[in-house]
Design a protein around this motif. Structure first.
Motif, mmCIF file in Angstrom:
data_model
loop_
_atom_site.group_PDB
_atom_site.id
_atom_site.type_symbol
_atom_site.label_atom_id
_atom_site.label_comp_id
_atom_site.label_asym_id
_atom_site.label_seq_id
_atom_site.Cartn_x
_atom_site.Cartn_y
_atom_site.Cartn_z
ATOM 1 N N ARG A 1 0.827 -1.206 0.000
ATOM 2 C CA ARG A 1 0.000 0.000 0.000
ATOM 3 C C ARG A 1 0.863 1.259 0.000
ATOM 4 O O ARG A 1 1.876 1.314 0.680
ATOM 5 C CB ARG A 1 -0.922 0.012 1.216
ATOM 6 N N PHE A 2 0.423 2.235 -0.783
ATOM 7 C CA PHE A 2 1.127 3.509 -0.884
ATOM 8 C C PHE A 2 0.192 4.650 -0.491
ATOM 9 O O PHE A 2 -1.030 4.551 -0.640
ATOM 10 C CB PHE A 2 1.586 3.777 -2.326
ATOM 11 N N ALA B 1 -0.653 -3.623 -5.953
ATOM 12 C CA ALA B 1 -0.202 -2.309 -5.495
ATOM 13 C C ALA B 1 -1.421 -1.405 -5.344
ATOM 14 O O ALA B 1 -2.225 -1.268 -6.271
ATOM 15 C CB ALA B 1 0.788 -1.717 -6.487
ATOM 16 N N MET B 2 -1.558 -0.805 -4.174
ATOM 17 C CA MET B 2 -2.746 0.001 -3.890
ATOM 18 C C MET B 2 -2.355 1.383 -3.381
ATOM 19 O O MET B 2 -1.549 1.518 -2.463
ATOM 20 C CB MET B 2 -3.611 -0.699 -2.836
ATOM 21 N N ILE B 3 -2.937 2.400 -3.989
ATOM 22 C CA ILE B 3 -2.765 3.778 -3.517
ATOM 23 C C ILE B 3 -4.042 4.191 -2.794
ATOM 24 O O ILE B 3 -5.148 4.055 -3.333
ATOM 25 C CB ILE B 3 -2.494 4.741 -4.683
ATOM 26 N N GLN B 4 -3.891 4.676 -1.575
ATOM 27 C CA GLN B 4 -5.031 5.121 -0.780
ATOM 28 C C GLN B 4 -5.145 6.648 -0.882
ATOM 29 O O GLN B 4 -4.290 7.381 -0.394
ATOM 30 C CB GLN B 4 -4.841 4.690 0.678
ATOM 31 N N ARG C 1 -6.546 1.052 -11.900
ATOM 32 C CA ARG C 1 -7.981 1.328 -11.982
ATOM 33 C C ARG C 1 -8.475 1.830 -10.630
ATOM 34 O O ARG C 1 -7.903 1.524 -9.592
ATOM 35 C CB ARG C 1 -8.763 0.075 -12.390
ATOM 36 N N ILE C 2 -9.535 2.588 -10.666
ATOM 37 C CA ILE C 2 -10.120 3.144 -9.443
ATOM 38 C C ILE C 2 -10.989 2.075 -8.780
ATOM 39 O O ILE C 2 -11.804 1.414 -9.434
ATOM 40 C CB ILE C 2 -10.968 4.396 -9.743
ATOM 41 N N ASP C 3 -10.804 1.910 -7.474
ATOM 42 C CA ASP C 3 -11.597 0.963 -6.696
ATOM 43 C C ASP C 3 -12.036 1.688 -5.420
ATOM 44 O O ASP C 3 -11.341 1.658 -4.404
ATOM 45 C CB ASP C 3 -10.768 -0.288 -6.366
ATOM 46 N N GLY C 4 -13.189 2.353 -5.505
ATOM 47 C CA GLY C 4 -13.664 3.142 -4.372
ATOM 48 C C GLY C 4 -12.765 4.349 -4.132
ATOM 49 O O GLY C 4 -12.559 5.176 -5.024
ATOM 50 N N ARG C 5 -12.183 4.449 -2.925
ATOM 51 C CA ARG C 5 -11.278 5.550 -2.593
ATOM 52 C C ARG C 5 -9.827 5.185 -2.918
ATOM 53 O O ARG C 5 -8.914 5.930 -2.576
ATOM 54 C CB ARG C 5 -11.396 5.887 -1.112
ATOM 55 N N ASN C 6 -9.631 4.051 -3.550
ATOM 56 C CA ASN C 6 -8.273 3.568 -3.837
ATOM 57 C C ASN C 6 -8.051 3.425 -5.336
ATOM 58 O O ASN C 6 -8.991 3.389 -6.128
ATOM 59 C CB ASN C 6 -8.041 2.212 -3.166
ATOM 60 N N MET C 7 -6.781 3.312 -5.688
ATOM 61 C CA MET C 7 -6.388 2.942 -7.052
ATOM 62 C C MET C 7 -5.506 1.708 -6.936
ATOM 63 O O MET C 7 -4.594 1.665 -6.111
ATOM 64 C CB MET C 7 -5.623 4.080 -7.739
ATOM 65 N N VAL C 8 -5.809 0.682 -7.744
ATOM 66 C CA VAL C 8 -5.078 -0.584 -7.626
ATOM 67 C C VAL C 8 -4.502 -1.004 -8.982
ATOM 68 O O VAL C 8 -5.026 -0.643 -10.039
ATOM 69 C CB VAL C 8 -5.981 -1.711 -7.074
#
Length: 217
Positions: free
Chosen positions: A77-78, A106-109, A143-150
């Motif tokens: 997570r980033f 890999a996930m950006i919050q 891609r956007i997944d709710g409040r995250n990008m994965v």
């Protein structure tokens, strides 16, 4: 009389023979007559050691299960404004996961207004993909997944290949250590031989001195 297409123990084609002749050949060869294609016309039978065949099949199945690849999806997570040290730590974790044959998610919050800057998240994930490219390849684009990008990155080598490579590296290290020991041994032996020669020379000089002293007396 029923006929079968007979195959020899080494895969050679014997031809179409009567079933009683095939049974006789099996008995004379101390082998089993096994029907391998019952729906063929005529049915196909093979001469084989059926006990050995079952054993080898069991060994192959056991090896296949042992080498089965159970890929795990690891996650890193980033934050969008991640500092250099944390980023490098995350990349190090991902390299280790991918090198072992696992996938990495890999996930950006995003926080607050950061959700309005998705292009910054894409740039960060693209940089991450480039930094792990030696062991992984993008399987799922950002891609956007709710409040995250994965984004998902897959390993270039599966678990079985990674395991074999690790075993080869370990084996290579042990062999190198053995070679070093063998290389060092002759030098030590040579030193021992020189020491022995010097001892003999010293003893000879002492003997000459003793004989000279006796002659003078």
């Amino acid at each position: 009389m029923p006929e079968v297409r007979l195959v020899g123990p080494n895969g050679e084609q014997v031809g179409i023979v009567r079933i009683e002749d095939a049974l006789r050949l099996a008995h004379e060869s101390d082998l089993d007559l096994v029907e391998v294609a019952p729906n063929a016309k005529p049915p196909v039978c093979k001469l084989m050691d059926f006990g050995k065949y079952k054993y080898e099949a069991a060994v192959k199945a056991r090896e296949a299960r042992k080498n089965q690849t159970n890929t795990v999806l690891k996650e890193v997570r980033f934050r969008l404004k991640i500092d250099t040290h944390d980023y490098e730590t995350k990349v190090g974790h991902a390299l280790r996961f991918l090198g072992a044959g696992d996938k990495v998610k890999a996930m950006i919050q995003f926080r607050g207004r950061e959700q309005q800057r998705p292009e910054m998240g894409i740039r960060l994930l693209e940089k991450f993909a480039a930094d792990v490219a030696e062991v992984g390849i993008i399987e799922s684009s950002p891609r956007i997944d709710g409040r995250n990008m994965v984004m998902v990155v897959g390993p270039l080598k599966n678990k079985a290949e990674a395991r074999r490579e690790q075993q080869q590296q370990k084996s290579g290290g042990r062999n190198a250590a053995k070679r070093k020991i063998r290389t060092d041994a002759p030098a030590e032996t040579e030193g021992q031989n020189v020491a022995a020669a010097m001892d003999d020379e010293a003893r000879a000089k002492l003997e000459q001195a003793r004989q000279a002293a006796e002659g003078d007396a």
